[in-house]
Design an enzyme around this catalytic site. Structure first.
Site, PDB file in Angstrom:
ATOM      1  N   HIS A   1      37.134  20.425 -20.668  1.00 28.89           N
ATOM      2  CA  HIS A   1      38.005  20.918 -19.483  1.00 28.89           C
ATOM      3  C   HIS A   1      36.473  20.829 -18.426  1.00 28.89           C
ATOM      4  O   HIS A   1      36.960  21.535 -17.253  1.00 28.89           O
ATOM      5  CB  HIS A   1      37.062  22.921 -19.713  1.00 28.89           C
ATOM      6  CG  HIS A   1      37.874  22.952 -20.885  1.00 28.89           C
ATOM      7  ND1 HIS A   1      38.001  24.528 -20.162  1.00 28.89           N
ATOM      8  CD2 HIS A   1      38.618  23.177 -21.681  1.00 28.89           C
ATOM      9  CE1 HIS A   1      39.118  24.979 -21.167  1.00 28.89           C
ATOM     10  NE2 HIS A   1      40.127  24.063 -21.637  1.00 28.89           N
TER      11      HIS A   1
ATOM     12  N   HIS B   1      48.914  19.964 -27.850  1.00 27.94           N
ATOM     13  CA  HIS B   1      49.179  20.966 -25.626  1.00 27.94           C
ATOM     14  C   HIS B   1      49.241  19.024 -25.470  1.00 27.94           C
ATOM     15  O   HIS B   1      48.162  18.724 -24.959  1.00 27.94           O
ATOM     16  CB  HIS B   1      48.898  21.427 -26.440  1.00 27.94           C
ATOM     17  CG  HIS B   1      47.422  21.347 -25.619  1.00 27.94           C
ATOM     18  ND1 HIS B   1      46.978  22.022 -24.320  1.00 27.94           N
ATOM     19  CD2 HIS B   1      46.806  21.985 -26.361  1.00 27.94           C
ATOM     20  CE1 HIS B   1      45.383  21.781 -24.454  1.00 27.94           C
ATOM     21  NE2 HIS B   1      45.165  22.080 -25.477  1.00 27.94           N
TER      22      HIS B   1
ATOM     23  N   ASP C   1      41.489  16.903 -25.131  1.00 31.44           N
ATOM     24  CA  ASP C   1      41.755  18.466 -24.989  1.00 31.44           C
ATOM     25  C   ASP C   1      43.105  18.015 -24.393  1.00 31.44           C
ATOM     26  O   ASP C   1      43.058  18.487 -22.591  1.00 31.44           O
ATOM     27  CB  ASP C   1      41.004  19.560 -24.178  1.00 31.44           C
ATOM     28  CG  ASP C   1      41.448  20.935 -24.094  1.00 31.44           C
ATOM     29  OD1 ASP C   1      42.684  20.863 -25.246  1.00 31.44           O
ATOM     30  OD2 ASP C   1      41.253  21.942 -23.828  1.00 31.44           O
TER      31      ASP C   1
ATOM     32  N   GLU D   1      48.944  25.251 -22.918  1.00 29.25           N
ATOM     33  CA  GLU D   1      47.814  25.688 -23.489  1.00 29.25           C
ATOM     34  C   GLU D   1      47.175  26.268 -22.816  1.00 29.25           C
ATOM     35  O   GLU D   1      46.281  27.928 -23.214  1.00 29.25           O
ATOM     36  CB  GLU D   1      47.315  24.701 -25.019  1.00 29.25           C
ATOM     37  CG  GLU D   1      46.085  25.955 -26.011  1.00 29.25           C
ATOM     38  CD  GLU D   1      44.612  25.501 -25.701  1.00 29.25           C
ATOM     39  OE1 GLU D   1      44.701  26.899 -26.142  1.00 29.25           O
ATOM     40  OE2 GLU D   1      45.109  25.178 -24.467  1.00 29.25           O
ATOM     41  N   GLU D   2      46.423  26.403 -21.948  1.00 35.01           N
ATOM     42  CA  GLU D   2      45.303  26.263 -21.308  1.00 35.01           C
ATOM     43  C   GLU D   2      45.634  27.238 -20.363  1.00 35.01           C
ATOM     44  O   GLU D   2      44.770  27.953 -20.189  1.00 35.01           O
ATOM     45  CB  GLU D   2      45.570  24.988 -20.393  1.00 35.01           C
ATOM     46  CG  GLU D   2      44.681  23.410 -21.353  1.00 35.01           C
ATOM     47  CD  GLU D   2      43.225  24.089 -22.414  1.00 35.01           C
ATOM     48  OE1 GLU D   2      42.441  24.896 -22.002  1.00 35.01           O
ATOM     49  OE2 GLU D   2      42.714  22.904 -22.551  1.00 35.01           O
TER      50      GLU D   2
ATOM     51  N   ASP E   1      43.672  20.863 -31.554  1.00 38.68           N
ATOM     52  CA  ASP E   1      43.180  20.714 -30.826  1.00 38.68           C
ATOM     53  C   ASP E   1      42.022  21.119 -30.303  1.00 38.68           C
ATOM     54  O   ASP E   1      41.335  21.969 -29.910  1.00 38.68           O
ATOM     55  CB  ASP E   1      44.206  22.272 -30.235  1.00 38.68           C
ATOM     56  CG  ASP E   1      43.968  22.275 -28.859  1.00 38.68           C
ATOM     57  OD1 ASP E   1      43.078  21.726 -28.420  1.00 38.68           O
ATOM     58  OD2 ASP E   1      43.959  23.998 -27.932  1.00 38.68           O
TER      59      ASP E   1
END
Ligand SMILES: [Zn+2]
Length: 465
Positions: free
Chosen positions: A428, A282, A294, A328-329, A356
């Site tokens: 994140h 992603h 990520d 995606e997030e 991922d």
């Protein structure tokens, strides 16, 4: 000396994959793909561009759009037929985020204590001057319920759920994450139901540099944030001794949806063009870091699969389709749009792969496939065994968030199974940056995706489903 000589020869053997013995025993095209991946820096250059030249790519941002255009252009340069497939993505605009303890046991007169906090998507903004309230610390949803509404209403709830570093260190990082992240996702709604004025979660993940981890949470109509794990511990300590009051300012907020895109690129020239194998990652990321682990790494290795197949002039029976998923997030609107547009073709999607879980050394694959499909993947395992990338773990869950609808429709679905022991230290957070990716390990990931994708696209019959 003996030990050194033995070590050298063992290493030489392990890293000389095209020995005559091996070449005769293994499928030649898979060996060539693997070796080309290990000798090529294409994926790393794509990753570096996405993360350092473009930067963080939150959905709806100019950087996300730049990422879309960049990936599309690069795939066109490889000769793929590229489409931008529209989706409507939520926008979430980060703004002021600060917190301080204004009352706590032992407080020196006139002092406050700074707390490191970041807003979660789903946040409802505080006024610019912030809100001030007593902090109630709970360790789980049951403790919150037991307190009852009268002890929670009007207060700031802190879910002090400790990420299980021991599980992560033992190779169960995904499980550790799953146990903690429900409080990021659902803590706000649980707190709001009890009348809380704000909800905070202990940062999810193993970071111990006082870095808070952002992410998605269910909109609950109240401010929602994550405090660093160190600060969550500090607040819990003080709250056990007496009253703790916090001033909290989180002005981040949602903005209207905007149009964005999945990038979908098909390798040309296959005999059965309608039969598709997806390779994907992603493209969107959170905004605190640059989304290297990520998940620009996943996009980069998917792009490299196409690059390698072209470079080696291979022509698999079926179409290899590179997908750089959007969003995606923060809601998954990209894969929802793909499902809506392509659902009727899912019977011709013969497999889907997503990476991922970072870019560390891959052990093999998580696979949602029929057990009887497993023996058909032995060539993939054999070719990747010299890298230690030969495990295939059968799973009943989708091995990737973006390929979930495909997996549930019965499409054989694969995720690359990386060594995730340190992944959630960065995930994140502001520390998810290019330097966390080891170029050699990224090459191993590219080898894994390319070898698996090519075999799925070339095997005489698609995997049973
Ligand atoms: Zn991701």
């Amino acid at each position: 000396m003996m030990v050194g000589a033995f070590f050298f020869s063992a290493l030489a053997f392990a890293q000389t994959p095209t020995s005559a013995v091996e070449a005769s025993a293994l499928p030649a095209d898979l060996v060539r793909l693997r070796d080309a991946a290990l000798a090529d820096d294409y994926a790393y250059r794509q990753l570096a561009h996405l993360t350092e030249n473009i930067g963080a790519r939150p959905e709806g941002s100019p950087q996300a759009q730049a990422g879309v255009e960049y990936v599309a252009d690069e795939l066109r340069k490889l000769g793929l037929k590229v489409r931008l497939e529209e989706c409507r993505v939520p926008q979430w605009l980060r703004a002021i985020e600060s917190a301080e303890l204004v009352q706590f046991p032992g407080q020196p007169p006139g002092s406050v204590q700074k707390i490191i906090v970041t807003a979660l998507a789903g946040n409802s903004p505080t006024p610019p001057e912030g809100i001030t309230g007593e902090v109630v610390v709970v360790n789980d949803f049951d403790e919150l319920k037991k307190l009852g509404r009268e002890k929670v209403a009007g207060k700031i709830v802190l879910f002090n759920v400790v990420f299980d570093k021991q599980k992560a260190a033992a190779g169960l990082a995904g499980e550790a994450y799953g146990e903690a992240v429900v409080y990021r996702g659902q803590g706000g709604t649980a707190a709001a139901e009890m009348g809380a004025v704000a909800s905070l979660v202990r940062s999810v993940g193993g970071s111990d540099y006082r870095l808070p981890h952002t992410g998605w949470s269910t909109p609950a109509g109240i401010p929602q944030g994550a405090v660093s794990s160190e600060d969550a511990g500090l607040i819990a300590h003080l709250a056990a001794e007496g009253t703790v009051r916090m001033r909290l300012t989180l002005t981040s907020q949602n903005a209207p949806q905007v149009t964005s895109y999945n990038v979908v690129g098909d390798l040309q020239g296959s005999q059965n063009p309608e039969q598709v194998v997806i390779v994907s990652g992603h493209l969107d990321s959170w905004d605190l870091g640059t989304g290297a682990l990520d998940d620009a790494a996943g996009v980069a290795v998917a792009m490299q699969t196409a690059h390698l197949v072209q470079q080696l002039h291979l022509h698999p029976r079926r179409t290899i389709r590179v997908v750089a998923w959007m969003d995606e997030e923060d809601g998954g609107t990209g894969h929802e749009a793909y499902t809506k547009a392509h659902h009727a073709e899912f019977s011709n999607h013969v497999a889907a792969i997503e990476s991922d879980l970072g870019a560390a050394h891959p052990f093999g694959f998580e696979a949602r496939i029929k057990p009887e499909a497993l023996p058909l993947l032995k060539p993939v395992q054999d070719v990747l065994s010299n890298l230690g990338t030969n495990l295939i773990h059968l799973t009943s869950r989708s091995p990737g968030a973006d390929i979930q609808a495909l997996a549930e429709a019965g499409v054989p679905a694969f995720g690359i199974m990386q060594d995730a022991r340190t992944y959630f230290n960065y995930h994140h957070s502001a520390a998810d940056t290019l330097d966390k990716v080891d170029p050699r390990q990224l090459q191993e990931n590219a080898a894994a995706m390319a070898v698996l994708a090519y075999e799925l696209a070339e095997m005489p019959q698609p995997l049973p489903r």
